[in-house]
Design a protein around this motif. Structure first.
Motif, short mmCIF file in Angstrom:
data_model
loop_
_atom_site.label_atom_id
_atom_site.label_comp_id
_atom_site.label_asym_id
_atom_site.label_seq_id
_atom_site.Cartn_x
_atom_site.Cartn_y
_atom_site.Cartn_z
N ASP A 139 -13.41 55.72 17.89
CA ASP A 139 -12.04 55.70 17.38
C ASP A 139 -11.89 54.97 16.04
N GLU A 140 -13.00 54.58 15.43
CA GLU A 140 -12.98 53.93 14.11
C GLU A 140 -14.23 54.32 13.35
N LYS A 141 -14.13 54.36 12.03
CA LYS A 141 -15.31 54.54 11.20
C LYS A 141 -16.20 53.30 11.33
N PRO A 142 -17.51 53.47 11.26
CA PRO A 142 -18.40 52.32 11.41
C PRO A 142 -18.07 51.15 10.49
N GLU A 143 -17.68 51.44 9.26
CA GLU A 143 -17.37 50.37 8.32
C GLU A 143 -16.06 49.66 8.65
N GLU A 144 -15.24 50.23 9.52
CA GLU A 144 -13.95 49.65 9.87
C GLU A 144 -13.93 49.02 11.25
N LEU A 145 -15.07 48.98 11.91
CA LEU A 145 -15.09 48.41 13.26
C LEU A 145 -14.52 47.01 13.26
N GLY A 146 -13.62 46.76 14.21
CA GLY A 146 -13.03 45.44 14.38
C GLY A 146 -11.89 45.10 13.45
N VAL A 147 -11.56 46.01 12.55
CA VAL A 147 -10.51 45.71 11.56
C VAL A 147 -9.12 45.94 12.14
N ASN A 148 -8.95 47.07 12.80
CA ASN A 148 -7.62 47.46 13.28
C ASN A 148 -7.49 47.25 14.78
N LEU A 149 -6.25 47.01 15.22
CA LEU A 149 -5.99 46.90 16.65
C LEU A 149 -6.04 48.28 17.27
#
Length: 315
Positions: free
Chosen positions: A280-290
């Motif tokens: 549910d997220e791009k690898p580079e965005e992991l952990g950024v969004n709730l």
């Protein structure tokens, strides 16, 4: 090899303040915040996942941070210490780094021929950094000043503290495929050769030990890894046939799970590799969004108002 238990998938623990937890695991230990989501049963509480770049199984430590949680107590019937794998020659670096951050460490010690240092996180969770005897080929997440020469690779293993090791050992050996590798005093080491890294379960046997209290600063459960949810369900049949109460398959968005309580009292989970944290997220965005489970998406505004605002660690 594909239908075997492949070591530890993840470990889940209970914390207090969420920001303090984030600062410690990303800023001091240098792990990546891989997923920021919520507790399935309490969406007003975060569920934070820390690991390596892609959140590979065997690297993931997760937390339920409840700000006003009471202090727990490690004891019998629970997982009592988490061991992380670090490169040879890096323990002095970690002692210096931890001490500089106000974290008291033990002296260097040796167990089963492996050198380690132990310490606790801000909530009192027992941790140790171990130089494993074998090869650990996993690629670490590099951040917060860590380098390939010292960064945490992932779990080396987990320690269980039990009144009697035998019934739990039978599950590890006859169902999960581990072997008793060695014994030092009242500590028994079980190892699987199905994976490199996250392959060790140590059992400390204390017949008259005080039962643990599961609350802040303690481990909630240990999850063991399988290839996919088809293998997962094959293990469900094996465990149910032994007379254990085991849950139906549960979709945790990033893996499928089963839960049962092993004979010594520890909550065991079996979790699948699929579908993974990038679903549910791009690898580079992991952990950024709730990220919210689908059943809570229509309550996003309400949930976001309740959850504390987290700031990336500056350490």
């Amino acid at each position: 090899m594909t239908d075997r238990i492949k070591g530890i998938h993840h470990i889940t623990a209970i914390a207090g303040d969420a920001q303090r937890n984030l600062d410690f695991y990303t800023g001091i230990l240098g792990l990546r915040l891989v997923k920021k989501t919520v507790n399935f049963d309490d969406p007003g509480t975060y569920h934070l996942y820390y690991g390596n770049e892609m959140g590979e199984p065997g690297t993931i430590l997760t937390f339920f941070p409840w700000k006003h949680v009471k202090q727990g107590q490690a004891g019998t019937g629970m997982a009592t210490e988490i061991g992380y794998s670090v490169p040879a020659g890096s323990l002095d670096y970690w002692i210096s780094r931890l001490n500089a951050a106000g974290v008291k460490t033990s002296d260097k010690k040796t167990l089963f021929g492996e050198e380690y240092v132990s310490f606790t996180d801000p909530d009192g969770l027992n941790l140790k950094l171990i130089v494993p005897a074998g090869n650990d080929p996993r690629t670490p997440w590099l951040s917060a000043g860590t380098t390939a020469a010292n960064a945490i690779r992932g779990f080396q293993g987990i320690t269980l503290t039990l009144k009697d090791h035998r019934a739990t050992a039978a599950i590890l050996v006859s169902v999960f495929g581990y072997k008793l590798a060695s014994q030092e005093g009242n500590t028994y080491r079980f190892v699987t050769d199905a994976v490199e890294g996250a392959s060790v379960v140590d059992i400390i046997e204390i017949p008259d030990g005080r039962p643990g209290v599961n609350a802040g600063g303690t481990n909630h459960h240990v999850a063991f890894r399988v290839k996919d949810d088809q293998v997962l369900m094959a293990y469900r049949e094996k465990i149910a046939a032994l007379g254990f109460h085991i849950t139906p398959k549960i979709d945790r968005n990033y893996f499928y799970s089963l839960y049962f309580r092993e004979p010594g009292g520890v909550l065991f989970e079996i979790a699948s590799d699929n579908p993974g944290f990038a679903v549910d997220e791009k690898p580079e965005e992991l952990g950024v969004n709730l990220k919210l489970p689908a059943q809570y998406e229509d309550r996003r505004a309400e949930i976001e108002r309740v959850l504390p605002q987290l700031q990336p660690s500056l350490k």
